[in-house]
Design a protein around this motif. Sequence first.
Motif, PDB file in Angstrom:
ATOM      1  N   ARG A 186       0.835  -1.201   0.000  1.00  0.00           N
ATOM      2  CA  ARG A 186       0.000   0.000   0.000  1.00  0.00           C
ATOM      3  C   ARG A 186       0.873   1.254   0.000  1.00  0.00           C
ATOM      4  N   THR A 187       1.959   1.221   0.725  1.00  0.00           N
ATOM      5  CA  THR A 187       2.891   2.344   0.736  1.00  0.00           C
ATOM      6  C   THR A 187       3.455   2.596  -0.652  1.00  0.00           C
ATOM      7  N   ARG A 188       3.784   1.523  -1.368  1.00  0.00           N
ATOM      8  CA  ARG A 188       4.302   1.685  -2.736  1.00  0.00           C
ATOM      9  C   ARG A 188       3.240   2.297  -3.644  1.00  0.00           C
ATOM     10  N   ILE A 189       1.975   1.920  -3.443  1.00  0.00           N
ATOM     11  CA  ILE A 189       0.899   2.500  -4.261  1.00  0.00           C
ATOM     12  C   ILE A 189       0.821   4.004  -4.013  1.00  0.00           C
ATOM     13  N   TYR A 190       0.852   4.402  -2.756  1.00  0.00           N
ATOM     14  CA  TYR A 190       0.806   5.832  -2.444  1.00  0.00           C
ATOM     15  C   TYR A 190       1.988   6.556  -3.093  1.00  0.00           C
ATOM     16  N   ASN A 191       3.173   5.963  -2.983  1.00  0.00           N
ATOM     17  CA  ASN A 191       4.355   6.596  -3.566  1.00  0.00           C
ATOM     18  C   ASN A 191       4.281   6.651  -5.088  1.00  0.00           C
ATOM     19  N   ALA A 192       3.667   5.659  -5.705  1.00  0.00           N
ATOM     20  CA  ALA A 192       3.519   5.666  -7.167  1.00  0.00           C
ATOM     21  C   ALA A 192       2.622   6.817  -7.605  1.00  0.00           C
ATOM     22  N   PHE A 193       1.542   7.055  -6.865  1.00  0.00           N
ATOM     23  CA  PHE A 193       0.690   8.201  -7.183  1.00  0.00           C
ATOM     24  C   PHE A 193       1.448   9.506  -6.957  1.00  0.00           C
ATOM     25  N   ALA A 194       2.170   9.590  -5.845  1.00  0.00           N
ATOM     26  CA  ALA A 194       2.908  10.820  -5.548  1.00  0.00           C
ATOM     27  C   ALA A 194       3.901  11.143  -6.661  1.00  0.00           C
ATOM     28  N   ALA A 195       4.542  10.124  -7.204  1.00  0.00           N
ATOM     29  CA  ALA A 195       5.490  10.346  -8.302  1.00  0.00           C
ATOM     30  C   ALA A 195       4.766  10.837  -9.550  1.00  0.00           C
ATOM     31  N   ALA A 196       3.603  10.265  -9.840  1.00  0.00           N
ATOM     32  CA  ALA A 196       2.844  10.691 -11.016  1.00  0.00           C
ATOM     33  C   ALA A 196       2.358  12.133 -10.861  1.00  0.00           C
ATOM     34  N   PHE A 197       2.054  12.542  -9.632  1.00  0.00           N
ATOM     35  CA  PHE A 197       1.577  13.905  -9.407  1.00  0.00           C
ATOM     36  C   PHE A 197       2.695  14.941  -9.482  1.00  0.00           C
ATOM     37  N   GLU A 198       3.923  14.503  -9.614  1.00  0.00           N
ATOM     38  CA  GLU A 198       4.995  15.465  -9.862  1.00  0.00           C
ATOM     39  C   GLU A 198       4.862  16.067 -11.266  1.00  0.00           C
ATOM     40  N   LYS A 199       4.194  15.328 -12.164  1.00  0.00           N
ATOM     41  CA  LYS A 199       3.997  15.799 -13.537  1.00  0.00           C
ATOM     42  C   LYS A 199       2.576  16.281 -13.775  1.00  0.00           C
ATOM     43  N   PHE A 200       1.589  15.630 -13.135  1.00  0.00           N
ATOM     44  CA  PHE A 200       0.182  15.911 -13.438  1.00  0.00           C
ATOM     45  C   PHE A 200      -0.537  16.499 -12.227  1.00  0.00           C
ATOM     46  N   ASP A 201      -1.548  17.310 -12.523  1.00  0.00           N
ATOM     47  CA  ASP A 201      -2.398  17.852 -11.463  1.00  0.00           C
ATOM     48  C   ASP A 201      -3.472  16.854 -11.044  1.00  0.00           C
ATOM     49  N   PHE A 202      -3.943  16.055 -12.007  1.00  0.00           N
ATOM     50  CA  PHE A 202      -4.975  15.049 -11.748  1.00  0.00           C
ATOM     51  C   PHE A 202      -4.690  13.813 -12.577  1.00  0.00           C
TER      52      PHE A 202
END
Length: 524
Positions: free
Chosen positions: A407-423
């Motif tokens: 679950r921690t990796r999932i959260y971090n994967a989203f956080a990385a994607a949000f470095e480029k995207f707003d949504f």
Amino acid sequence: MGEATLDGTTATRRTVLTGAATALGTMAAPALARVAERRGTGSNEIVMMNATDLSAAIHRRDLSSREVMTAHLAQIDRLNPRFNAIVSRVDGDALLRQAAAMDEDAAANRFHGPLHGFPHAVKDTAPVKGIASTQGSPILRDNIPAADSLVVSRMRKAGAIFLGKSNVPEFALGSHSYNPVFGTTHNAYAYGRAAGGSTGGGAVALALRMVPVADGSDFGGSLRNPPGWNNVFGLRPSFGRVPSVPNTDLFWQNFATSGPLGRTVSDLAMLFSVQAGGDARAPFSLGDDPAMFARPLDRDWKGGRVGWLGDLGGALPMEVGIMETCTKALKAFEAIGMTVEEATLAEPASEMWRTAVALRHWSVGADLQGFYDDPAKRALMKPEAIWEVEGGMKLTGPQLAKASEGRTRIYNAFAAAFEKFDFLVLPSAQVFPFDASEHWPTEIAGKAMNSYHRWMEVTLPATMAGLPALAVPAGFGGARKLPIGLQIIGRRHADLAVLQVGHAYEKASPWIAASLPSALQGLR
């Protein structure tokens, strides 16, 4: 209807109406004139109003709560016997008496809140004092709570009048609202097709104008798939935004959350402003002022960036027409000045599924263990519920630790994607509404589904990450032109931004409001 005795007194429909008229008689003359003028238009106009407009009309005293209740009860009487969205109905005379009391308060300028006089059906998973709360299970058929849950008490304090419950799957398991207590809820746009779940009853009641707004809860898409399948809006809030009280486990049980549904984003946000807010009994609740959600949602999104996750790089099977309909809907983001690009998550879909199954087994199993341990009650549980409990019983401590790391990796994967995207955006389901006689889809595009919720795999990443996700209508597609939606996923605690971009998307998609269920044709 019969006599009403909820408060220990007895009143016939005639005496209730007389009492309401007396209350109206205390209004100022201009308000009385507006009410009389409104009465000439009939009840259809009332049920077709957006919730924000309805609230404003009640607060201006252009409409009485009694008129609003009468109109919605008539709509329920007309459509609910067919669609089966609202269950455990409260006696109509008692409801009219409550509405008359609301009118007395309005005449004295004592408004309870934005939901003043609103007829409301609470999802049949949330305890409501004095109304059966069955969770669709025969085990709980006669369960009458002695107190409201926190979210229910907040809606009551804001002026909602509870007319019953909205139908759910048994124990809210699965995204198809059928159970052995009340039967099947049918899709608002395609009778005979599934309504989604577990907030299926709420989404259908909302789409068919039986209620102005609806509440729900979400673990595996229950505030996302039903709206997507019924052309309305639903929000899964950030973890902690709407506290879960009462709760036997305040630390580990953090997957499911209550939230709002509306026919417009503004309607949804109005209800959300009532539901949200910190509570000392919930250690991870967010203390931000929920009034921010009730303010105007207009915002300039020029230059904003949307990441389209699609089918997670081909990992998720999709029914023919889902991807086509959803990608076409993405043009609304471009129309408001945003860019849309393909996006990916670093955590593989297969790993995210494995994490979600383990944590769901543990979470659902813990909730239902007491029923399972009683052989008589276990015999009344559906197979999917037993599967969850037994799956949870097999889990070891190290396996749970590994799932939590996932679950921690999932959260971090989203956080990385949000470095480029707003949504980030995904479909709200992997299939269109299926035949309501089926328990759940057993295959998609030739790929077998090995559990009752595998076809909803697309909703689980946002759940695991604890992020806000707004379901918006995407259109009507597939061979039968059935409704489907999008999930707009925002950054950590960015609930307001998700509502704002959803509002802009809605304004760029006028077809949403124009697309009425056939059961409503002629009412506007």
